[in-house]
Design an enzyme around this catalytic site. Structure first.
Site, PDB file in Angstrom:
ATOM      1  N   CYS A 202       0.813  -1.223   0.000  1.00  0.00           N
ATOM      2  CA  CYS A 202       0.000   0.000   0.000  1.00  0.00           C
ATOM      3  C   CYS A 202       0.840   1.263   0.000  1.00  0.00           C
ATOM      4  CB  CYS A 202      -0.968   0.001   1.177  1.00  0.00           C
ATOM      5  SG  CYS A 202      -0.202  -0.210   2.796  1.00  0.00           S
TER       6      CYS A 202
ATOM      7  N   ASP B 249      -8.299   5.491  -1.346  1.00  0.00           N
ATOM      8  CA  ASP B 249      -7.865   4.210  -0.790  1.00  0.00           C
ATOM      9  C   ASP B 249      -8.026   3.149  -1.863  1.00  0.00           C
ATOM     10  OD1 ASP B 249      -7.366   1.872   0.561  1.00  0.00           O
ATOM     11  OD2 ASP B 249      -8.761   2.244   2.198  1.00  0.00           O
TER      12      ASP B 249
ATOM     13  N   HIS C 196      -1.813   0.393   7.336  1.00  0.00           N
ATOM     14  CA  HIS C 196      -2.402   0.684   6.032  1.00  0.00           C
ATOM     15  C   HIS C 196      -2.005   2.107   5.647  1.00  0.00           C
ATOM     16  CE1 HIS C 196      -4.870   0.138   2.597  1.00  0.00           C
ATOM     17  NE2 HIS C 196      -5.847   0.964   2.965  1.00  0.00           N
TER      18      HIS C 196
END
Length: 227
Positions: free
Chosen positions: A30, A104, A86
């Site tokens: 990520c 996201d 994250h």
């Protein structure tokens, strides 16, 4: 991550991409996905060319256990995943009526999502969690992040040197100063580092410090309302 005209209106600002597949995405990487997302948003006029309206948010805690809902990687109906950390991009749009959205790439929510909706649906602050699952956000100004971030992906190898997850095909990201790995500095997040008073003096380091500032999950919307 693992499971456990610069001053005017920007071109395309009102017609942001709604398809996450337009962006570079490697599952479980990520931080690198967000690095390239910030670059593309700036290059395509969806954000300012210098990325000054973009912020990178690392979400984690001391235990490296953060529950997030509406995640594509989930096998559950509610989309919850317990990540070690994250990373998302938050954009503070400066229009006639300023707004804030979250990009996201791992979420099944609207892309991008208004910050208020993202917080309510993904963070769910009203959901009662044990203290060790509380989420903290490290907010870093994207222009600083793009210059300073580096990862040689060592965190995605097991003790035998084998990949835990297949890495991206492109070369690892190296910082402008030559650093090859500093991801650990961004993802190490502790509640004792969190800023509790969001007055102007506390917010200003977001724009100047390499590692930005750490805030609690209930302070995210307040911080962006003041930027």
């Amino acid at each position: 991550m693992k499971n456990t005209e610069e001053t005017g209106k920007l071109k395309g600002m009102m017609s942001s991409p709604s398809d996450a597949s337009q962006f570079t995405h490697t599952p479980l990487y990520c931080e690198e996905n967000v690095y390239f997302l910030c670059k593309k948003l700036s290059e395509e006029g969806i954000a300012y060319a210098d990325g000054s309206d973009l912020f990178v948010a690392f979400i984690s805690n001391e235990k490296k256990q953060v529950p997030l809902w509406h995640q594509k990687a989930s096998n559950r109906a509610d989309g919850v995943v317990l990540w070690d950390y994250h990373v998302v991009c938050i954009q503070r749009r400066q229009e006639s009526e300023p707004s804030t959205v979250v990009w996201d790439l791992d979420s099944d929510l609207q892309f991008p999502s208004p910050l208020s909706i993202y917080m309510a649906e993904t963070i769910r602050p009203s959901f009662q969690l044990f203290s060790e699952y509380q989420r903290f956000f490290r907010i870093v100004h994207a222009p600083i992040f793009l210059r300073s971030f580096a990862s040689d992906r060592r965190h995605m190898k097991d003790s035998g040197g084998n990949w835990v997850a297949q890495p991206p095909s492109y070369d690892p990201i190296i910082a402008e100063d030559g650093a090859v790995h500093n991801l650990n500095e961004y993802m190490e997040i502790s509640g004792c580092d969190a800023v509790t008073n969001l007055e102007a003096g506390a917010i200003s380091p977001v724009h100047i410090q390499r590692l930005g500032v750490v805030i609690g999950q209930n302070q995210v919307e307040e911080l962006f309302s003041k930027i």
